[in-house]
Design a protein around this motif. Structure first.
Motif, mmCIF file in Angstrom:
data_model
loop_
_atom_site.group_PDB
_atom_site.id
_atom_site.type_symbol
_atom_site.label_atom_id
_atom_site.label_comp_id
_atom_site.label_asym_id
_atom_site.label_seq_id
_atom_site.Cartn_x
_atom_site.Cartn_y
_atom_site.Cartn_z
ATOM 1 N N HIS A 201 39.608 18.830 0.477
ATOM 2 C CA HIS A 201 39.212 19.001 1.881
ATOM 3 C C HIS A 201 38.027 19.944 1.925
ATOM 4 N N ASP A 202 37.325 19.973 3.074
ATOM 5 C CA ASP A 202 36.195 20.889 3.178
ATOM 6 C C ASP A 202 36.327 21.761 4.425
ATOM 7 N N CYS A 203 37.587 22.189 4.682
ATOM 8 C CA CYS A 203 37.797 23.081 5.817
ATOM 9 C C CYS A 203 37.261 24.461 5.475
ATOM 10 N N GLU A 204 36.605 25.070 6.453
ATOM 11 C CA GLU A 204 36.046 26.401 6.200
ATOM 12 C C GLU A 204 37.155 27.451 6.113
ATOM 13 N N GLN A 205 38.199 27.311 6.967
ATOM 14 C CA GLN A 205 39.208 28.369 6.981
ATOM 15 C C GLN A 205 40.624 27.893 6.660
ATOM 16 N N LYS A 220 42.410 33.535 13.683
ATOM 17 C CA LYS A 220 42.345 34.121 15.027
ATOM 18 C C LYS A 220 40.931 34.655 15.283
ATOM 19 N N GLY A 221 40.453 34.418 16.504
ATOM 20 C CA GLY A 221 39.108 34.917 16.833
ATOM 21 C C GLY A 221 38.007 33.924 16.510
ATOM 22 N N PHE A 222 38.405 32.767 15.949
ATOM 23 C CA PHE A 222 37.410 31.728 15.651
ATOM 24 C C PHE A 222 37.757 30.452 16.396
ATOM 25 N N LYS A 223 36.755 29.593 16.581
ATOM 26 C CA LYS A 223 36.969 28.330 17.282
ATOM 27 C C LYS A 223 36.411 27.215 16.405
ATOM 28 N N THR A 230 33.932 23.344 10.371
ATOM 29 C CA THR A 230 33.457 24.725 10.349
ATOM 30 C C THR A 230 33.946 25.464 11.591
ATOM 31 N N CYS A 231 33.880 26.800 11.520
ATOM 32 C CA CYS A 231 34.401 27.612 12.628
ATOM 33 C C CYS A 231 33.341 28.555 13.174
ATOM 34 N N THR A 232 33.469 28.842 14.456
ATOM 35 C CA THR A 232 32.540 29.755 15.127
ATOM 36 C C THR A 232 33.271 31.048 15.452
#
Length: 502
Positions: A201-205, A220-223, A230-232
């Motif tokens: 997989h290539d999930c960032e988190q 937590k704290g990311f969207k 990817t996450c912001t």
């Protein structure tokens, strides 16, 4: 690969079969379906903590044979499936999918939170009701749908029900006795490897595994971004040096500074002060419709000039443009036409009254597309000189204002709305910027609009609007020094330019 008798070790799944028992399904075909169901159940790891199974049959009505929480043992399920009596009426597949969504996968019937929902619809079907919308809604709610068509099934309907990609979710089985082939493929899919554990997989988190597929999630704290990988960071204020004087506010993937009540954010976007420079680009849109009447139109022009009097007009200071609208829109003068208050006021008094309808939406569009263009004298956006639009009207618009009222604000224009007489408050509020109370004014009577002009301090410091300080007090020491300095500089430049170039 696993042998036929090996139980499938997938993650937990909530699985519901939707079995078509309409009268077009012949008795021996229904027996094949029954056998098919039992064959699949034999390969699964059944249990309340592993795979839960529910079975629903439908034709013109929907009947739940057993729900996800009814049986925890395989033999009880098999017994229940052997006892199913076909309904043998019409084919209401849409109704059945709605039942699936609202009832079968509900906590009351044993649906578990955070456990994948999988539905297998077995039908010979050409539905007699609509399936596309309800199936889309079910998929939207996270139900993965397999459509197994047997014998005379209609491919278009199957694709309308199933989850994408279709090659994994749509099976057309020509003969009922071939249904077991689907069973094998389906087991493989359901018993698929844990992609997260295998690192595929290539999930960032965070990676969340469901059979054969994975989804990403954030700390937590990311969207999660639109790419679903990817996450912001939602909390920039804590993670970057924001430099805000007073307070930092998070926005998705970004942040901005704010100031305490009564103070203004300065041009650097960070520091707070009691005063902001008096430079603005102001465009006034005045209603010249026939309901305004000639003597009132003269009052409107005086109102405009009273507003001009409160401004610091100059080529480098405040610029003013005027647009009149009725059934059409006309620029009376653009922002770069006049550079003194005197010239502007003289031009305002010469404006001819149009005397037609009221197309406020068209006027807002004109303001956005032309009046605030650099071609007509608005200063480049990069200079952050506030753009202010003031709409004056006496009635309801004959066209739609919503689109351009919204676009004007999205373009960063601060909008004021002034209404007189029959003007409609909800329209004024729709035009006005937030906070609306500070950006819209209304009076029943034209002769009272001069009081509005006094209250409209468009580019004056909060302190000044209370009348405590003159806008430009030449006696104030600081200003005087500044003025002298500026005069000396320009004299210097002037002499150098003229004397040295000879």
């Amino acid at each position: 690969p696993h042998g036929p008798n090996q139980k499938c070790k997938s993650g937990p799944v909530d699985l519901v079969f939707l079995i078509d028992s309409s009268r077009s399904v012949r008795p021996h075909e229904f027996e094949t379906m029954r056998k098919f169901l039992i064959d699949i159940l034999n390969t699964l790891d059944i249990g309340l903590d592993t795979t839960r199974v529910g079975v629903v049959q439908y034709s013109s009505q929907v009947r739940s044979e057993f729900s996800l929480k009814t049986h925890s043992k395989l033999e009880n399920m098999v017994k229940a499936i052997n006892e199913i009596v076909p309904l043998a009426q019409g084919t209401m597949t849409g109704l059945a999918i709605r039942y699936l969504m609202n009832e079968a996968f509900s906590p009351g019937q044993g649906d578990r939170p955070k456990v994948p929902n999988v539905a297998v619809i077995v039908t010979d079907g050409r539905p007699q009701d609509r399936v596309a919308e309800v199936a889309a809604e079910a998929r939207e709610r996270g139900i993965e749908i397999y459509a197994v068509g047997v014998a005379r099934a209609d491919m278009t309907s199957l694709r309308a029900m199933a989850s994408p990609p279709f090659e994994d979710h749509v099976f057309l089985v020509e003969r009922f006795d071939l249904i077991y082939q689907f069973g094998l493929q389906f087991q493989d899919k359901l018993c698929a490897i844990d992609l997260c554990a295998e690192g595929k997989h290539d999930c960032e988190q965070i990676c969340i595994s469901t059979p054969g597929v994975f989804t990403c999630d954030c700390n937590k704290g990311f969207k999660l971004n639109r790419d679903k990988r990817t996450c912001t960071n939602m909390d920039m204020c804590n993670t970057v040096k924001h430099g805000c004087d007073y307070q930092c506010v998070n926005t998705p993937g970004s942040y901005h500074c704010i100031c305490p009540e009564g103070q203004l954010l300065q041009d650097d976007g960070k520091t707070c002060g009691t005063c902001k420079s008096a430079n603005i680009d102001l465009v006034l849109l005045i209603d010249g419709s026939k309901s305004v009447r000639p003597q009132n139109f003269e009052l409107v022009k005086k109102f405009v000039n009273q507003v001009v009097d409160s401004l610091d007009v100059s080529a480098h200071g405040t610029r003013v443009g005027l647009v009149q609208y009725s059934s059409r829109v006309r620029t009376e003068f653009p922002l770069n036409m006049y550079h003194t208050a005197e010239d502007i006021k003289a031009a305002v008094m010469k404006v001819d009254y149009m005397e037609k309808g009221t197309m406020t939406g068209l006027a807002l569009k004109h303001m956005l597309e032309y009046s605030f263009s650099e071609a007509e004298g608005a200063r480049p956006a990069s200079r952050n000189i506030p753009r202010i639009g003031l709409v004056f009207t006496d009635g309801r618009s004959q066209d739609d204002i919503s689109e351009y009222a919204k676009k004007a604000k999205e373009a960063g224009i601060t909008m004021y709305a002034v209404g007189v007489g029959k003007a409609v408050e909800d329209e004024l509020r729709e035009i006005a910027s937030d906070p609306v109370e500070k950006h819209f004014y209304y009076t029943t009577d034209f002769s009272a609009i001069n009081t509005i002009a006094d209250n409209l301090k468009l580019n004056v410091c909060p302190a000044e609007s209370q009348g405590e300080v003159e806008v430009k007090d030449p006696c104030a020491c600081e200003n005087l020094v500044e003025f002298q300095q500026a005069t000396m500089n320009s004299l210097d430049q002037f002499t150098q330019k003229h004397i040295l170039s000879k």
